[in-house]
Design an enzyme around this catalytic site. Structure first.
Site: not given
Length: 714
Positions: A84, A220, A649
């Site tokens: 992402h 991810d 992230s």
């Protein structure tokens, strides 16, 4: 009296000292954290984590494109981050014919790596404390505006002194609400290329349904490479650039994780508000966040109607939709968590105790009005917070709420310029128009703008809305559909072609009367407006908040404190740690998930839970290679109790030897209040197991050459 003072001092709100809570500065690891970390399993020295003179872990951690974290994992500048985090670049490089977002991509060699238009990584060089220097320029009698000006002036000098003639980017940042200041030295690299990504069905498996949830089964991750001049210095994109030889890169461990294993994360957490007063929490829960959630959901729904009908439209809006969706669920989770845990009430109890301490004779002159000032600010800005979030929701999801104003300012200057000046301005204006309109789909833009105008005009009622929107709403009963359609038809901003025609024949009166320009200018003027009353409220609040933090630290001088996150490099440490048993997870202990659970969620052709047929076939054959756990299963995700937030992230999850064991990508919704208050029982970080990452690259994707350039520890 001495007993009372001692009781109040010991019971004031402080940030707890649990080892698994905190986002710590690397320069203070030896003094504040190293001993605790060693007890938990760290085998590195503090110098091996942060060193100015020698390579250390910090040299392998980069801020990725300004909003995420990534890590260097090979001697040739290979970068690992979340799927992402790379989403924008992957979408940009994709076409309906070569849809890397949907189908995945792995470069067969260096020449096949793909360069997005704009993508950068930032290396952290060093930091230092300049608190005394900056506070020495301030006096108690200064207004907040005077104080801010003095801080900015001294910060500019510090930044110039340390940038080595422009070689480095230097940033002076405020901490503890203006009670401390540090400068950070960075080096930016702008030639960053896509190496590979799994298909979206793996990288985003579970979609919005599983977002912020556990158990999770998401791959991810995505991979990039940093390029530089042959001498290793930053350079603009060139075919002559070479892979960067980093000062340090992370070895990759195949040993797997067990519950209670030591785990540390280095990264760039974006924003926490652990010192936020009770009134601020109450304002967010009751006024700001509900407006954010409602506006975001409306924009998503309007976009999705059109995205579902066209692969091309979906590709063009995928990144914007994903970004809005992520924060939509985040804010709803925060409302639920902050309400359930009665966080505002807990903070208020601490503030009541602080207020008693603050109003003792020795403290009253300095701290006596702090709580009253903070409470006054929130009581007078609650409705504004609701209004602002509806307005920001429109600006975030409706491109034409802001685009005409943004382009129109340049068109104004162009219109008023002479012929020679226009000739100079034209190329940049045209390039800006081309870029802005390249992927716009007008049916989406009209639907989102009309719907958001209606929501804003009807729901932001406790605070004056933008005057032109009010005027239009009064005329059309707050049904903006016909107005928006007519505005797009008549406006020069209705298409790229109309703007091109305007550039050939600029007319100030036409621009002034343009409906989309008038509307956008109205919205942006409202967004930036600040009354004299609001200016004073903000100044009073800023001072009171600074004094609140100063006072709480003064009352508890022996406690260990970490500053709120603000996108500067931090370290957090804890352990691999399970949650209570969950029947949705097939794993024997609820700290990891397996491919068995992933396949159990599989729904053919489902937008969120589809999986590639090849993955299903490989699972059925148990074709896991060297990446299976020693117990035979294929791991996917695992949990730690590290203290992270947005911006982390893509952060590396490291074992006690500094070896990569996973990549952080999410948190659990039960602890969504974590940006405000750390929950030692519920707070978890959700990570991709590095063994699953390598299995996807090597076995599933056939890109073994990528794994071969890493240093693998078995």
């Amino acid at each position: 009296m001495k007993k009372l003072i001692l009781f109040l001092t010991m019971s004031l709100m402080v940030l707890p000292v649990r080892a698994d809570e905190g986002m710590w500065f690397l320069m203070f690891i030896e003094r504040l954290n190293h001993r605790d970390m060693q007890k938990m399993g760290l085998q590195l020295t503090s110098e091996e984590i942060y060193s100015i003179n020698n390579h250390s872990l910090k040299d392998a951690i980069v801020q990725f494109n300004g909003g995420c974290t990534a890590e260097i994992i090979s001697k040739d500048g290979l970068v690992l981050t979340n799927h992402h985090c790379g989403y924008d670049a992957i979408a940009e490089l994709s076409t309906p014919e070569a849809n890397y977002l949907k189908n995945g991509f792995w470069a067969a060699n260096r020449a096949g790596e793909l360069k997005p238009k704009e993508l950068s990584v930032r290396f952290f060089v060093r930091m230092d404390d300049v608190t005394k220097r900056i506070l020495g320029k301030l006096t108690p009698g200064m207004t907040e505006a005077e104080r801010e000006k003095a801080v900015q002036q001294e910060s500019a000098l510090i930044e110039k002194e340390n940038n080595e003639g422009g070689k480095y980017v230097v940033s002076v940042r405020s901490f503890f609400q203006g009670n401390e200041y540090y400068y950070f030295v960075y080096q930016d690299y702008k030639d960053v290329r896509l190496v590979g990504t799994p298909p979206e069905s793996i990288g985003k498996f579970g979609g919005d349904t599983d977002n912020w949830e556990w158990p999770r089964h998401t791959g991810d991750f995505s991979m990039f490479r940093v390029y530089a001049n042959p001498d290793g210095s930053p350079a603009e994109y060139s075919v002559n650039n070479v892979p960067l030889k980093p000062k340090h890169y992370l070895p990759v461990s195949l040993k797997g994780v067990q519950e209670n294993d030591f785990a540390m994360i280095l990264g760039y957490p974006g924003r926490t508000n652990r010192w936020m007063p009770a009134g601020g929490i109450e304002q967010n829960v009751k006024f700001a966040y509900p407006a954010w959630v409602e506006s975001s959901k409306l924009g998503m729904d309007k976009m999705k109607v059109h995205m579902d009908k066209s692969d091309e439209v979906r590709l063009h809006y995928a990144s914007q939709y994903a970004s809005v969706a992520n924060y939509w669920k985040n804010r709803q989770g925060m409302i639920d968590a902050l309400t359930k845990h009665k966080t505002a009430a807990e903070k208020k109890m601490a503030e009541d105790k602080f207020n008693k301490w603050a109003n003792m004779p020795a403290n009253k002159d300095k701290y006596g009005t702090v709580i009253a000032t903070l409470n006054n600010f929130y009581s007078k800005t609650n409705e504004k917070a609701r209004h602002d979030n509806y307005l920001v929701g429109m600006l975030r999801t409706a491109t034409f709420a802001a685009l005409p104003y943004s382009l129109g300012r340049g068109l104004e200057a162009y219109t008023n310029a002479n012929e020679a000046a226009r000739a100079q301005m034209l190329p940049d204006l045209q390039a800006g128009i081309d870029e802005s309109y390249a992927t716009l789909y007008m049916p989406i833009e009209k639907d989102v703008l009309a719907a958001q105008l209606n929501l804003y005009a009807t729901k932001a009622v406790g605070y004056p809305i933008a005057p032109y929107v009010k005027e239009l709403g009064d005329k059309n009963g707050n049904n903006f559909t016909a107005y928006v359609n007519d505005a797009f038809n008549s406006s020069i901003f209705g298409s790229k072609e109309k703007l091109a025609a305007f550039l050939q024949n600029p007319n100030a009166e036409v621009l002034k009367k343009d409906e989309l320009y008038k509307l956008s200018s109205d919205l942006l003027t409202k967004y930036r407006a600040k009354s004299d009353e609001q200016t004073k409220l903000d100044a009073d609040y800023s001072k009171a908040f600074r004094l609140l933090v100063e006072g709480m630290r003064e009352a508890n001088p022996t406690a260990k404190y970490y500053p709120d996150a603000n996108s500067t490099l931090r370290l957090t440490y804890g352990k691999v740690r399970s949650l209570p048993k969950d029947k949705r997870n097939d794993a024997k202990v609820n700290y990891y998930t397996t491919m068995q659970g992933e396949v159990a969620k599989y729904k053919p052709n489902d937008e969120e839970f589809d999986l590639p047929k090849k993955l299903i076939d490989m699972y059925n054959k148990k074709d896991f290679g060297q990446y299976a756990d020693k117990k035979g299963y294929m791991p996917v995700n695992f949990l730690t109790d590290n203290d992270i937030t947005g911006g982390n992230s893509g952060s590396p999850v490291l074992n006690g030897k500094g070896e990569l064991i996973g990549v952080a990508f999410d948190g659990n919704i039960e602890a969504m209040a974590g940006d405000v208050i750390f929950d030692k029982d519920l707070q978890r970080t959700i990570n991709v197991d590095i063994r699953y990452v390598l299995w996807i690259i090597d076995k599933f994707s056939g890109a073994k050459h990528i794994v071969d350039e890493m240093t693998i520890v078995r």
